[in-house]
Design a protein around this motif. Structure first.
Motif, PDB file in Angstrom:
ATOM      1  N   ALA A 248     -33.093  -2.856 -18.358  1.00 34.44           N
ATOM      2  CA  ALA A 248     -34.340  -2.898 -19.133  1.00 34.44           C
ATOM      3  C   ALA A 248     -34.041  -2.949 -20.628  1.00 34.44           C
ATOM      4  O   ALA A 248     -34.716  -3.655 -21.384  1.00 34.44           O
ATOM      5  CB  ALA A 248     -35.190  -1.668 -18.805  1.00 34.44           C
ATOM      6  N   ALA A 249     -33.030  -2.204 -21.081  1.00 35.81           N
ATOM      7  CA  ALA A 249     -32.771  -2.114 -22.515  1.00 35.81           C
ATOM      8  C   ALA A 249     -31.292  -1.849 -22.773  1.00 35.81           C
ATOM      9  O   ALA A 249     -30.891  -0.724 -23.042  1.00 35.81           O
ATOM     10  CB  ALA A 249     -33.612  -0.971 -23.111  1.00 35.81           C
ATOM     11  N   PRO A 250     -30.469  -2.909 -22.660  1.00 32.91           N
ATOM     12  CA  PRO A 250     -29.041  -2.701 -22.920  1.00 32.91           C
ATOM     13  C   PRO A 250     -28.819  -2.215 -24.351  1.00 32.91           C
ATOM     14  O   PRO A 250     -29.477  -2.701 -25.266  1.00 32.91           O
ATOM     15  CB  PRO A 250     -28.437  -4.093 -22.703  1.00 32.91           C
ATOM     16  N   ALA A 251     -27.922  -1.245 -24.523  1.00 33.80           N
ATOM     17  CA  ALA A 251     -27.774  -0.636 -25.849  1.00 33.80           C
ATOM     18  C   ALA A 251     -26.581  -1.193 -26.614  1.00 33.80           C
ATOM     19  O   ALA A 251     -26.628  -1.356 -27.829  1.00 33.80           O
ATOM     20  CB  ALA A 251     -27.624   0.881 -25.705  1.00 33.80           C
ATOM     21  N   HIS A 252     -25.498  -1.491 -25.918  1.00 37.85           N
ATOM     22  CA  HIS A 252     -24.311  -2.008 -26.597  1.00 37.85           C
ATOM     23  C   HIS A 252     -24.470  -3.524 -26.776  1.00 37.85           C
ATOM     24  O   HIS A 252     -24.965  -4.208 -25.869  1.00 37.85           O
ATOM     25  CB  HIS A 252     -23.072  -1.701 -25.756  1.00 37.85           C
ATOM     26  N   ALA A 253     -24.056  -4.041 -27.930  1.00 37.76           N
ATOM     27  CA  ALA A 253     -24.210  -5.479 -28.176  1.00 37.76           C
ATOM     28  C   ALA A 253     -23.477  -6.295 -27.117  1.00 37.76           C
ATOM     29  O   ALA A 253     -23.928  -7.380 -26.724  1.00 37.76           O
ATOM     30  CB  ALA A 253     -23.685  -5.825 -29.570  1.00 37.76           C
ATOM     31  N   TYR A 254     -22.362  -5.763 -26.612  1.00 42.72           N
ATOM     32  CA  TYR A 254     -21.637  -6.502 -25.576  1.00 42.72           C
ATOM     33  C   TYR A 254     -22.460  -6.563 -24.290  1.00 42.72           C
ATOM     34  O   TYR A 254     -22.556  -7.613 -23.649  1.00 42.72           O
ATOM     35  CB  TYR A 254     -20.274  -5.852 -25.326  1.00 42.72           C
ATOM     36  N   THR A 255     -23.070  -5.431 -23.905  1.00 41.09           N
ATOM     37  CA  THR A 255     -23.921  -5.433 -22.714  1.00 41.09           C
ATOM     38  C   THR A 255     -25.071  -6.411 -22.905  1.00 41.09           C
ATOM     39  O   THR A 255     -25.423  -7.173 -21.996  1.00 41.09           O
ATOM     40  CB  THR A 255     -24.497  -4.024 -22.453  1.00 41.09           C
ATOM     41  N   GLN A 256     -25.654  -6.413 -24.098  1.00 40.99           N
ATOM     42  CA  GLN A 256     -26.765  -7.329 -24.363  1.00 40.99           C
ATOM     43  C   GLN A 256     -26.333  -8.774 -24.146  1.00 40.99           C
ATOM     44  O   GLN A 256     -27.047  -9.562 -23.531  1.00 40.99           O
ATOM     45  CB  GLN A 256     -27.263  -7.151 -25.799  1.00 40.99           C
ATOM     46  N   SER A 257     -25.153  -9.110 -24.633  1.00 37.53           N
ATOM     47  CA  SER A 257     -24.710 -10.494 -24.513  1.00 37.53           C
ATOM     48  C   SER A 257     -24.400 -10.839 -23.054  1.00 37.53           C
ATOM     49  O   SER A 257     -24.691 -11.943 -22.598  1.00 37.53           O
ATOM     50  CB  SER A 257     -23.496 -10.762 -25.399  1.00 37.53           C
ATOM     51  N   PRO A 310     -17.686   7.328 -27.166  1.00 42.99           N
ATOM     52  CA  PRO A 310     -18.885   7.265 -26.326  1.00 42.99           C
ATOM     53  C   PRO A 310     -19.817   8.442 -26.636  1.00 42.99           C
ATOM     54  O   PRO A 310     -19.363   9.578 -26.702  1.00 42.99           O
ATOM     55  CB  PRO A 310     -18.345   7.395 -24.893  1.00 42.99           C
ATOM     56  N   GLU A 311     -21.081   8.164 -26.891  1.00 38.57           N
ATOM     57  CA  GLU A 311     -22.041   9.231 -27.185  1.00 38.57           C
ATOM     58  C   GLU A 311     -23.145   9.198 -26.133  1.00 38.57           C
ATOM     59  O   GLU A 311     -23.600   8.122 -25.737  1.00 38.57           O
ATOM     60  CB  GLU A 311     -22.672   8.995 -28.555  1.00 38.57           C
ATOM     61  N   ARG A 312     -23.607  10.394 -25.754  1.00 34.15           N
ATOM     62  CA  ARG A 312     -24.640  10.473 -24.727  1.00 34.15           C
ATOM     63  C   ARG A 312     -26.024  10.398 -25.358  1.00 34.15           C
ATOM     64  O   ARG A 312     -26.285  11.031 -26.377  1.00 34.15           O
ATOM     65  CB  ARG A 312     -24.506  11.762 -23.914  1.00 34.15           C
ATOM     66  N   HIS A 313     -26.893   9.590 -24.762  1.00 35.44           N
ATOM     67  CA  HIS A 313     -28.260   9.447 -25.268  1.00 35.44           C
ATOM     68  C   HIS A 313     -29.242  10.114 -24.307  1.00 35.44           C
ATOM     69  O   HIS A 313     -28.871  10.553 -23.227  1.00 35.44           O
ATOM     70  CB  HIS A 313     -28.584   7.961 -25.482  1.00 35.44           C
ATOM     71  N   ALA A 314     -30.504  10.188 -24.759  1.00 33.58           N
ATOM     72  CA  ALA A 314     -31.506  10.983 -24.037  1.00 33.58           C
ATOM     73  C   ALA A 314     -31.677  10.544 -22.582  1.00 33.58           C
ATOM     74  O   ALA A 314     -31.929  11.377 -21.713  1.00 33.58           O
ATOM     75  CB  ALA A 314     -32.843  10.902 -24.765  1.00 33.58           C
ATOM     76  N   ASP A 315     -31.515   9.258 -22.283  1.00 34.04           N
ATOM     77  CA  ASP A 315     -31.696   8.821 -20.892  1.00 34.04           C
ATOM     78  C   ASP A 315     -30.419   8.973 -20.062  1.00 34.04           C
ATOM     79  O   ASP A 315     -30.321   8.444 -18.963  1.00 34.04           O
ATOM     80  CB  ASP A 315     -32.207   7.375 -20.846  1.00 34.04           C
ATOM     81  N   GLY A 316     -29.438   9.702 -20.602  1.00 32.20           N
ATOM     82  CA  GLY A 316     -28.221   9.985 -19.844  1.00 32.20           C
ATOM     83  C   GLY A 316     -27.130   8.943 -20.036  1.00 32.20           C
ATOM     84  O   GLY A 316     -26.013   9.095 -19.568  1.00 32.20           O
ATOM     85  N   ARG A 317     -27.463   7.871 -20.751  1.00 32.09           N
ATOM     86  CA  ARG A 317     -26.490   6.806 -20.944  1.00 32.09           C
ATOM     87  C   ARG A 317     -25.394   7.195 -21.930  1.00 32.09           C
ATOM     88  O   ARG A 317     -25.663   7.888 -22.911  1.00 32.09           O
ATOM     89  CB  ARG A 317     -27.215   5.613 -21.529  1.00 32.09           C
ATOM     90  N   LEU A 318     -24.190   6.736 -21.676  1.00 34.59           N
ATOM     91  CA  LEU A 318     -23.109   6.891 -22.653  1.00 34.59           C
ATOM     92  C   LEU A 318     -22.870   5.529 -23.288  1.00 34.59           C
ATOM     93  O   LEU A 318     -22.695   4.532 -22.575  1.00 34.59           O
ATOM     94  CB  LEU A 318     -21.823   7.335 -21.956  1.00 34.59           C
ATOM     95  N   VAL A 319     -22.860   5.490 -24.616  1.00 37.61           N
ATOM     96  CA  VAL A 319     -22.679   4.219 -25.309  1.00 37.61           C
ATOM     97  C   VAL A 319     -21.636   4.410 -26.416  1.00 37.61           C
ATOM     98  O   VAL A 319     -21.737   5.335 -27.213  1.00 37.61           O
ATOM     99  CB  VAL A 319     -24.006   3.736 -25.953  1.00 37.61           C
ATOM    100  N   ALA A 325     -28.449  -0.258 -29.703  1.00 38.63           N
ATOM    101  CA  ALA A 325     -29.877  -0.603 -29.690  1.00 38.63           C
ATOM    102  C   ALA A 325     -30.584   0.351 -28.743  1.00 38.63           C
ATOM    103  O   ALA A 325     -30.936  -0.010 -27.623  1.00 38.63           O
ATOM    104  CB  ALA A 325     -30.044  -2.047 -29.228  1.00 38.63           C
ATOM    105  N   ILE A 326     -30.729   1.591 -29.166  1.00 40.70           N
ATOM    106  CA  ILE A 326     -31.365   2.576 -28.299  1.00 40.70           C
ATOM    107  C   ILE A 326     -32.099   3.534 -29.210  1.00 40.70           C
ATOM    108  O   ILE A 326     -31.594   3.875 -30.296  1.00 40.70           O
ATOM    109  CB  ILE A 326     -30.300   3.286 -27.421  1.00 40.70           C
ATOM    110  N   THR A 327     -33.304   3.923 -28.790  1.00 39.67           N
ATOM    111  CA  THR A 327     -34.077   4.775 -29.701  1.00 39.67           C
ATOM    112  C   THR A 327     -33.617   6.221 -29.611  1.00 39.67           C
ATOM    113  O   THR A 327     -33.206   6.687 -28.552  1.00 39.67           O
ATOM    114  CB  THR A 327     -35.582   4.698 -29.378  1.00 39.67           C
TER     115      THR A 327
END
Ligand SMILES: Nc1ncnc2c1ncn2[C@@H]1O[C@H](COP(=O)(O)OP(=O)(O)OP(=O)(O)O)[C@@H](O)[C@H]1O
Ligand SMILES: [Mg+2]
Length: 331
Positions: A248-257, A310-319, A325-327
């Protein structure tokens, strides 16, 4: 739910696998960092997809975890045992429950052995089962992967590619593992056979209570099949999280591509925001700072000098990105 906690079956911490780079005279001129500080964990019953471009280290990750080659350093914790540092013989006993299914199904089958012999062999090597019990298990497993008994008497070259996959699966299931690492289990198969193999994998997961690591560069398959995804780039995991969140919302530019290159339903390719250009740098000559910076539209001077953790974000993702690109800020 009280009394039920999902339990980490496999926990990998800072796993490294470096191969020597040699010149024509055999002298070592550097190191190829095929796995470079990979950490991830997987819970019992989960399906974790591993994606990334060719050469990013997916197979090396699978083979290193399965003990096919030793790690350069790092920890692999599996079913309560630290297996990265075990001797090959001690490791073999613990690793019975952890099986790696080769990218090339032919590679795991000895061309000189009939299928029946190939299937029985792990039981001879690893168990003290009687011949009657071994044959009963061979038959039951062959049945589970949907092959008729007459295949036991055939050689690998006498069966189709799809059937070879089934035999490869049967072989790794002989020891009734808990974790199976599937390396590109559908590559090289035509689309209809791919679907059959994927369904079979889901059935086997139910029947044998399996946990899967699912390596593939086919993102549409990974999306259907995996609950979580780890995206690898040049030997590192750059983003890991729930499949739905990542798609739904890839955060890393590589994932986006990577996602921008996935055909949409109906077969139309989305190319508008696909800006991944050039080849990845060689894992033997990594750039300083973030290794994706040379291809990244968001890179700034800080990225070119500082490797992101790698940092953990609110939805549990590590980026692992300085400008994901994550709020919200990392937690
Ligand atoms: N035994 C080896 N000796 C030296 N280098 C190796 C060895 N195995 C893998 N490599 C290198 O490690 C890197 C990662 O390879 P790996 O096979 O893990 O990639 P992959 O992500 O599985 O690629 P693919 O999608 O093509 O299967 C590559 O640069 C490869 O050349
Ligand atoms: Mg591979």
């Amino acid at each position: 739910m009280a009394g039920y906690m999902s339990e980490a079956l496999l926990d990998i911490v800072d796993l490294n696998r470096h191969f020597p780079i040699r010149n024509l005279w055999g002298r070592r001129t550097g190191w190829l960092r095929a796995l470079d500080g990979v950490s991830l964990s997987i819970s019992r019953g989960d399906i974790l997809g591993i994606v990334g471009e060719s050469g990013c280290g997916k197979s090396t990750l699978g083979k290193t975890v399965a003990g096919i080659h030793p790690p350069t350093s790092g920890s692999v914790h599996f079913e309560g045992h630290e297996i990265a540092t075990l001797s090959p013989s001690a490791g073999r006993a613990v690793r019975r429950n952890l099986q790696y299914c080769y990218q090339d199904p032919g590679a795991s089958l000895d061309p000189r052995w009939k299928i029946g012999r190939s299937l029985e062999e792990p039981l001879i090597v690893h168990t003290d089962m009687t011949r009657t019990d071994r044959l009963a298990r061979v038959q039951a497993t062959l049945h589970a992967v949907g092959l008729p008994e007459r295949h036991l008497d055939l050689y690998p070259h006498e069966i189709s590619g799809g059937q070879q996959r089934r035999v490869g699966l049967a072989r790794i299931l002989m020891l009734r593992p808990s974790l199976v690492i599937l390396d590109e289990p559908t590559s090289g198969l035509d689309v209809s056979v791919q679907a059959v193999v994927l369904n079979l994998l889901l059935e086997l997961r139910e029947a044998f209570a399996l946990t899967y690591v699912f390596i593939s560069h086919d993102l549409s398959v990974v999306r259907l099949f995996s609950q979580r995804i780890a995206v690898m780039y040049l030997g590192r995991v750059v983003e890991i999280g729930g499949t739905d969140r990542i798609f739904a919302a890839p955060a890393h530019a590589y994932t986006q591509s990577l996602l921008a290159a996935v055909p949409e339903i109906g077969g139309r390719r989305v190319v508008e925001n696909f800006w991944l250009e050039g080849e990845p740098p060689s894992p033997g000559a990594l750039p300083p700072g973030c290794r994706f910076a040379p291809r990244c539209p968001r890179a700034d001077p800080h990225c070119r000098s500082h490797e992101p953790r790698p940092e953990r974000h609110a939805d549990g993702r590590l980026v692992a990105c300085h400008h994901p690109a994550i709020t919200g800020d990392p937690i």
